[in-house]
Design a protein around this motif. Sequence first.
Motif, PDB file in Angstrom:
ATOM      1  N   SER A 131      67.007   9.414   6.175  1.00  0.00           N
ATOM      2  CA  SER A 131      67.216   8.179   5.417  1.00  0.00           C
ATOM      3  C   SER A 131      68.528   7.517   5.796  1.00  0.00           C
ATOM      4  O   SER A 131      68.604   6.286   5.933  1.00  0.00           O
ATOM      5  CB  SER A 131      67.182   8.470   3.912  1.00  0.00           C
ATOM      6  N   TRP A 186      70.810   4.860  -1.589  1.00  0.00           N
ATOM      7  CA  TRP A 186      69.418   4.481  -1.369  1.00  0.00           C
ATOM      8  C   TRP A 186      68.527   5.420  -2.166  1.00  0.00           C
ATOM      9  O   TRP A 186      68.732   6.644  -2.159  1.00  0.00           O
ATOM     10  CB  TRP A 186      69.038   4.533   0.109  1.00  0.00           C
ATOM     11  N   SER A 187      67.562   4.837  -2.875  1.00  0.00           N
ATOM     12  CA  SER A 187      66.679   5.627  -3.739  1.00  0.00           C
ATOM     13  C   SER A 187      65.232   5.341  -3.399  1.00  0.00           C
ATOM     14  O   SER A 187      64.892   4.278  -2.872  1.00  0.00           O
ATOM     15  CB  SER A 187      66.924   5.290  -5.216  1.00  0.00           C
ATOM     16  N   ALA A 188      64.368   6.290  -3.715  1.00  0.00           N
ATOM     17  CA  ALA A 188      62.918   6.119  -3.549  1.00  0.00           C
ATOM     18  C   ALA A 188      62.231   6.812  -4.708  1.00  0.00           C
ATOM     19  O   ALA A 188      62.534   7.977  -5.017  1.00  0.00           O
ATOM     20  CB  ALA A 188      62.448   6.704  -2.222  1.00  0.00           C
ATOM     21  N   ARG A 201      66.189   0.234   6.881  1.00  0.00           N
ATOM     22  CA  ARG A 201      66.174   0.227   5.418  1.00  0.00           C
ATOM     23  C   ARG A 201      67.407  -0.505   4.901  1.00  0.00           C
ATOM     24  O   ARG A 201      68.487  -0.426   5.488  1.00  0.00           O
ATOM     25  CB  ARG A 201      66.148   1.653   4.871  1.00  0.00           C
TER      26      ARG A 201
END
Length: 265
Positions: free
Chosen positions: A43, A10-12, A52
């Motif tokens: 996260s 998972w990236s932001a 998410r």
Amino acid sequence: MILSARNLHWSAGGVDIVRNVSLDIRPGEFLGIVGPNGSGKTSLMSLLCGIRKPGQGEVALDGKAIQSLSRRDVARSIAFVEQQAETQERIDARQAVELGRTPHIGALTPWSAQDDAIVDQALRDVDAGHLAKRMWHTLSGGERQRLHIARALAQKPNILLLDEPTNHLDIGHQIALLHLVRKQRLTVAAALHDLNHAAMFCDRVAVMKGGELVALGPPSSIFTAALIGDVFGVEVLVERGEGDICHIRYQPPRDKDFIPRISDE
């Protein structure tokens, strides 16, 4: 009921926050997720409960992809207590806990005496029965946190996910709360800051560093001076007792450039 993660990414903002994490949360176990700030704990918790969606990989509940299930179905199986959960509604403490029954209430299943009994028990479990009529905005941060836990217990989940559940609590309520959670016949995963809490209450610990899972196993075998020094950047002594008991003693930093001044006064 097994909650599984496979190759989660998972990236932001173009930054990888969670990278290639795989683990199974076993039925009935208390899994502690530990790591320094920014290691990806929060996260990962959000991914595990389906809030998410992973960029890659999959979270599965008893073999079914969690993203394929309705939010109501997920909420009937998983309760998630966020680190900064809040409400702006003008409600009292009991009404906040009653929200935990939402996944179980519908046109064919109206509120019942059983729901009242479940809410009453949840309030007692977190030592918050005396707060029931207090308005939410008058409560302290610690009181609100205990009520968030009560709301999750009122949800009657199979799996309880907790993100820093002892934030804002004094030491007595920290220990009591984790003991309470440990006694529930639930599968539990909790992101924890205190390594001694993890060693005391968890069956296994998952250690996060830089978004990656770097160690997974019983606290007594995972918590070593070398691993804690590498992950957290602190020097510790790990004392081991009978069975699988271990206790972590933190050592003061060594400042090689500091020379203490000794006075005769």
